[in-house]
Structure formats: structure tokens, C-alpha cells
Design an enzyme around this catalytic site. Structure first.
Site, PDB file in Angstrom:
ATOM      1  N   ASP A 281       0.848  -1.197   0.000  1.00 20.53           N
ATOM      2  CA  ASP A 281       0.000   0.000   0.000  1.00 20.53           C
ATOM      3  C   ASP A 281       0.881   1.244   0.000  1.00 20.53           C
ATOM      4  O   ASP A 281       0.959   1.968   0.997  1.00 20.53           O
ATOM      5  CB  ASP A 281      -0.949  -0.036   1.204  1.00 20.53           C
ATOM      6  CG  ASP A 281      -1.979  -1.149   1.086  1.00 20.53           C
ATOM      7  OD1 ASP A 281      -2.305  -1.548  -0.052  1.00 20.53           O
ATOM      8  OD2 ASP A 281      -2.457  -1.630   2.130  1.00 20.53           O
TER       9      ASP A 281
ATOM     10  N   LYS B 112       0.854  -8.113  -1.902  1.00 18.30           N
ATOM     11  CA  LYS B 112      -0.513  -7.814  -2.351  1.00 18.30           C
ATOM     12  C   LYS B 112      -0.499  -6.484  -3.099  1.00 18.30           C
ATOM     13  O   LYS B 112      -0.086  -5.452  -2.558  1.00 18.30           O
ATOM     14  CB  LYS B 112      -1.465  -7.733  -1.161  1.00 18.30           C
ATOM     15  CG  LYS B 112      -2.912  -7.480  -1.558  1.00 18.30           C
ATOM     16  CD  LYS B 112      -3.839  -7.606  -0.380  1.00 18.30           C
ATOM     17  CE  LYS B 112      -4.007  -6.341   0.412  1.00 18.30           C
ATOM     18  NZ  LYS B 112      -4.746  -5.262  -0.256  1.00 18.30           N
TER      19      LYS B 112
ATOM     20  N   ASP C 274      -5.372  -7.835  -5.603  1.00 16.65           N
ATOM     21  CA  ASP C 274      -6.575  -7.601  -4.796  1.00 16.65           C
ATOM     22  C   ASP C 274      -7.435  -6.515  -5.451  1.00 16.65           C
ATOM     23  O   ASP C 274      -7.425  -5.370  -5.026  1.00 16.65           O
ATOM     24  CB  ASP C 274      -6.107  -7.190  -3.386  1.00 16.65           C
ATOM     25  CG  ASP C 274      -7.236  -6.860  -2.436  1.00 16.65           C
ATOM     26  OD1 ASP C 274      -8.379  -7.295  -2.673  1.00 16.65           O
ATOM     27  OD2 ASP C 274      -6.971  -6.144  -1.439  1.00 16.65           O
TER      28      ASP C 274
ATOM     29  N   LYS D   7     -10.831  -7.205  -6.354  1.00 19.40           N
ATOM     30  CA  LYS D   7     -12.229  -7.467  -5.952  1.00 19.40           C
ATOM     31  C   LYS D   7     -13.236  -7.227  -7.089  1.00 19.40           C
ATOM     32  O   LYS D   7     -14.146  -6.392  -6.985  1.00 19.40           O
ATOM     33  CB  LYS D   7     -12.613  -6.601  -4.759  1.00 19.40           C
ATOM     34  CG  LYS D   7     -11.762  -6.828  -3.519  1.00 19.40           C
ATOM     35  CD  LYS D   7     -12.290  -6.039  -2.343  1.00 19.40           C
ATOM     36  CE  LYS D   7     -11.463  -6.203  -1.100  1.00 19.40           C
ATOM     37  NZ  LYS D   7     -10.129  -5.587  -1.146  1.00 19.40           N
ATOM     38  N   PHE D   8     -13.109  -7.989  -8.159  1.00 18.06           N
ATOM     39  CA  PHE D   8     -14.013  -7.797  -9.295  1.00 18.06           C
ATOM     40  C   PHE D   8     -15.467  -8.131  -8.927  1.00 18.06           C
ATOM     41  O   PHE D   8     -15.741  -9.112  -8.224  1.00 18.06           O
ATOM     42  CB  PHE D   8     -13.603  -8.689 -10.469  1.00 18.06           C
ATOM     43  CG  PHE D   8     -12.252  -8.372 -11.032  1.00 18.06           C
ATOM     44  CD1 PHE D   8     -11.869  -7.060 -11.271  1.00 18.06           C
ATOM     45  CD2 PHE D   8     -11.355  -9.384 -11.335  1.00 18.06           C
ATOM     46  CE1 PHE D   8     -10.615  -6.763 -11.812  1.00 18.06           C
ATOM     47  CE2 PHE D   8     -10.100  -9.095 -11.874  1.00 18.06           C
ATOM     48  CZ  PHE D   8      -9.736  -7.786 -12.108  1.00 18.06           C
TER      49      PHE D   8
ATOM     50  N   ASP E  50     -19.034  -7.685 -11.300  1.00 12.90           N
ATOM     51  CA  ASP E  50     -19.710  -7.138 -12.474  1.00 12.90           C
ATOM     52  C   ASP E  50     -20.509  -8.276 -13.097  1.00 12.90           C
ATOM     53  O   ASP E  50     -20.634  -9.352 -12.495  1.00 12.90           O
ATOM     54  CB  ASP E  50     -18.659  -6.568 -13.447  1.00 12.90           C
ATOM     55  CG  ASP E  50     -19.196  -5.409 -14.285  1.00 12.90           C
ATOM     56  OD1 ASP E  50     -20.317  -5.550 -14.830  1.00 12.90           O
ATOM     57  OD2 ASP E  50     -18.513  -4.387 -14.413  1.00 12.90           O
TER      58      ASP E  50
ATOM     59  N   ASN F 133     -19.807 -12.076 -17.798  1.00 15.53           N
ATOM     60  CA  ASN F 133     -18.931 -11.963 -18.965  1.00 15.53           C
ATOM     61  C   ASN F 133     -17.773 -10.994 -18.717  1.00 15.53           C
ATOM     62  O   ASN F 133     -16.618 -11.262 -19.069  1.00 15.53           O
ATOM     63  CB  ASN F 133     -19.774 -11.503 -20.164  1.00 15.53           C
ATOM     64  CG  ASN F 133     -19.044 -11.692 -21.458  1.00 15.53           C
ATOM     65  OD1 ASN F 133     -18.549 -12.778 -21.738  1.00 15.53           O
ATOM     66  ND2 ASN F 133     -18.936 -10.622 -22.234  1.00 15.53           N
ATOM     67  N   THR F 134     -18.093  -9.884 -18.087  1.00 10.49           N
ATOM     68  CA  THR F 134     -17.074  -8.861 -17.823  1.00 10.49           C
ATOM     69  C   THR F 134     -16.060  -9.353 -16.790  1.00 10.49           C
ATOM     70  O   THR F 134     -14.850  -9.127 -16.920  1.00 10.49           O
ATOM     71  CB  THR F 134     -17.767  -7.557 -17.337  1.00 10.49           C
ATOM     72  OG1 THR F 134     -18.706  -7.178 -18.342  1.00 10.49           O
ATOM     73  CG2 THR F 134     -16.785  -6.440 -17.109  1.00 10.49           C
TER      74      THR F 134
ATOM     75  N   THR G  93     -15.306  -6.305   5.632  1.00 11.30           N
ATOM     76  CA  THR G  93     -15.188  -6.195   7.092  1.00 11.30           C
ATOM     77  C   THR G  93     -15.527  -4.787   7.584  1.00 11.30           C
ATOM     78  O   THR G  93     -15.691  -4.571   8.774  1.00 11.30           O
ATOM     79  CB  THR G  93     -13.768  -6.574   7.561  1.00 11.30           C
ATOM     80  OG1 THR G  93     -12.834  -5.912   6.721  1.00 11.30           O
ATOM     81  CG2 THR G  93     -13.559  -8.057   7.486  1.00 11.30           C
TER      82      THR G  93
ATOM     83  N   ARG H 221      -2.297  -7.823  13.488  1.00 10.41           N
ATOM     84  CA  ARG H 221      -1.402  -6.932  14.212  1.00 10.41           C
ATOM     85  C   ARG H 221      -0.543  -7.741  15.171  1.00 10.41           C
ATOM     86  O   ARG H 221      -1.062  -8.376  16.086  1.00 10.41           O
ATOM     87  CB  ARG H 221      -2.218  -5.892  15.026  1.00 10.41           C
ATOM     88  CG  ARG H 221      -2.923  -4.851  14.165  1.00 10.41           C
ATOM     89  CD  ARG H 221      -1.911  -3.979  13.444  1.00 10.41           C
ATOM     90  NE  ARG H 221      -2.504  -2.999  12.550  1.00 10.41           N
ATOM     91  CZ  ARG H 221      -2.750  -3.201  11.242  1.00 10.41           C
ATOM     92  NH1 ARG H 221      -2.478  -4.358  10.684  1.00 10.41           N
ATOM     93  NH2 ARG H 221      -3.254  -2.232  10.502  1.00 10.41           N
TER      94      ARG H 221
ATOM     95  N   ARG I  96       0.591  -1.960   7.117  1.00  6.00           N
ATOM     96  CA  ARG I  96       1.311  -0.935   7.869  1.00  6.00           C
ATOM     97  C   ARG I  96       2.285  -1.431   8.936  1.00  6.00           C
ATOM     98  O   ARG I  96       3.361  -0.843   9.094  1.00  6.00           O
ATOM     99  CB  ARG I  96       0.301   0.074   8.454  1.00  6.00           C
ATOM    100  CG  ARG I  96      -0.301   0.947   7.363  1.00  6.00           C
ATOM    101  CD  ARG I  96      -1.579   1.611   7.767  1.00  6.00           C
ATOM    102  NE  ARG I  96      -2.663   0.638   7.871  1.00  6.00           N
ATOM    103  CZ  ARG I  96      -3.916   0.945   8.160  1.00  6.00           C
ATOM    104  NH1 ARG I  96      -4.246   2.201   8.372  1.00  6.00           N
ATOM    105  NH2 ARG I  96      -4.834   0.005   8.219  1.00  6.00           N
TER     106      ARG I  96
END
Ligand code: C5P
Length: 236
Positions: free
Chosen positions: A16, A38, A65, A67-68, A70, A73-74, A124, A185, A215
Site C-alpha cells: 500500500d 498484495k 486484490d 475485488k471484481f 460485475d 462476462n465482464t 469487514t 497486528r 502498515r
């Protein structure tokens, strides 16, 4: 396969970061001890496949990551495109339904590299009242298990699950189903914006095959030392 994964291969570090240069620097610091990174929608939207390529160039693997969610087909098209990048794992929303998931599974299996395909159940960040807002009136835990089961029946390799859901999913869906758990954590680390967290060891004990850590590794002075500590903790 899940119980055979070694501690060093269970850690997925979330890249990130805000630029390709920062990503390159971080991967350089953490390879080869960290084996999976990731790449999320922030970095991918900014840098595209170059972000995936730089991880591969270091010899590590990628969890894409994005997260499709739709029409079938897409999503199948998107999975095919991601599979061409040679990623190890990628994800789609289970809420897209069984037809969408089956088409995605078909696309992943037809590809040369056959990425592992995971489902996101309930985000979440959502609680009982926010799932009610979108018309879901089941108890949140029941909805998570129902969506995980639908994913498994549709051919998914596993799910992304919060620490709180990991043992429930493992209990209901059995051993042969990958669980990737963020919200981790190490003892004493800052919680940041994560509300329900678990230590790496507890997450693995609860049934996680892979843990995602952002992080607590990338925002420390010595990311490599932080990553090594997490791996060591999971080994003990
Ligand atoms: O920095 P931190 O360890 O909280 O980062 C966790 C990573 O996992 C972030 O990239 C976040 O988007 C992702 N994630 C999460 N919770 C989920 C799904 C993904 O924290 N349920």
C-alpha cells in the site's frame, strides 16, 4: 494443501504505497524474505501491470486484490486479463452470484498460470446495520458462511476473511479451502483503522493459510526486521 504452507510463505505484505518507485524500494527491502506481495486497487490504478511486473522481477508472487464484481462476462474477461499477468492469487466478490463466480473460475482454470481465485464475502467495514441498508437481513456471520459456501460450490479456491470469521469459515467449509486473513497486528503494534485484529499466530491457529499485513511492516523504520519477526512468530 493449506497445512503444508511454511511460515515464510504465509506472510503476504500489502504494497500500500503511493508510487511505483516506492513499491520498488519496498520490494527490494523485503525480498527474498517476503515471498508474496498484495497489489491492491490503489497501486494498480496508478501503475497498472508494471506494479505486478516489478514484484515478479524480484522473484516474489502477487496477490492481485482488485475485488471484481460485475456481470459474469465482464468478470470472466477481467480474470483472463489478470491471469495473463501471471499472478498467484486474485479475488472477486462472492455477492456477484454463482454464475459470475463459475465464469470467473472457468476463466482462471483455462489460463496457462491458473491463479488461485478467492471470494470476498461481506466487507469487514460493514456491520449488521450496513448490510441491512443494502437489503440483507441475515445475521452477518450466517451471511459470511453462506457466501463462502456458495463460493466453494462455484469452484473458488478460497476466501478473504477477517480474523473474526476465520475459525467459523474453517469449521463450516473444511480444510481444503484457502483462507486469507487481513486485520493482523503483531503484539504491541498500532491498530491503525483496523477494529478487530488478531496476532499472526492466533490467525494461523484460527485457520488462516495466509495473513495479509500492511502498515505494521511497510510503515516501520525497518520493514525487513518487522517481516522477519512476524515469520518467526508464526514458526513458533
Ligand atoms: O495496513 P494493514 O495491515 O491494515 O493493511 C491490510 C491490507 O488488507 C490493506 O491493503 C487492506 O485494504 C486489506 N484488507 C483489509 N480488510 C479486508 C480486506 C482487505 O484490511 N477485509
Amino acid at each position: 494443501m493449506p497445512q503444508e504452507i511454511k511460515a515464510a510463505e504465509k506472510l503476504i505484505v500489502a504494497l500500500d504505497v503511493k508510487s511505483l518507485a516506492e513499491a520498488k524500494e519496498m520490494v527490494g527491502k523485503l525480498s527474498p524474505d517476503v515471498r508474496i506481495f498484495k497489489v491492491g486497487m490503489g497501486l494498480f490504478t496508478l501503475c497498472g501491470p508494471d506494479a505486478v511486473a516489478l514484484v515478479h522481477d524480484s522473484g516474489a508472487r502477487v496477490f492481485l486484490d482488485l475485488k471484481f464484481h460485475d456481470i459474469p462476462n465482464t468478470v470472466a474477461h477481467a480474470v483472463r486479463s489478470a491471469a495473463k499477468l501471471g499472478v498467484f492469487m486474485m479475488n472477486i466478490h462472492a455477492l456477484g452470484g454463482s454464475e459470475m463466480m463459475m465464469r470467473a473460475v472457468e476463466a482462471a482454470r483455462e489460463s496457462e498460470k491458473k491463479p488461485k481465485l478467492l471470494g470476498v464475502t461481506v466487507l469487514t467495514s460493514m456491520d449488521q446495520s450496513s448490510i441491512g441498508e443494502v437489503g440483507i437481513n441475515m445475521k452477518i456471520e450466517d451471511e459470511v458462511v453462506a457466501l463462502a459456501r456458495l463460493g466453494k460450490d462455484s469452484g473458488l479456491d478460497g476466501v478473504v476473511a477477517s480474523p473474526a470469521e476465520t475459525s467459523l469459515i474453517r469449521k463450516n467449509l473444511g480444510k481444503d479451502f484457502i483462507i486469507v486473513t487481513p486485520g493482523i497486528r503483531p503484539a504491541g503494534a498500532e491498530k491503525n483503522d483496523q477494529k478487530r485484529v488478531m496476532t499472526p499466530t492466533d490467525a494461523v491457529r484460527a485457520g488462516a493459510d495466509y495473513i495479509v499485513v500492511g502498515r505494521p511492516v511497510i510503515e516501520t523504520k525497518d520493514p525487513l526486521a518487522a517481516a522477519k519477526k512476524i515469520i518467526k512468530e508464526m514458526e513458533s
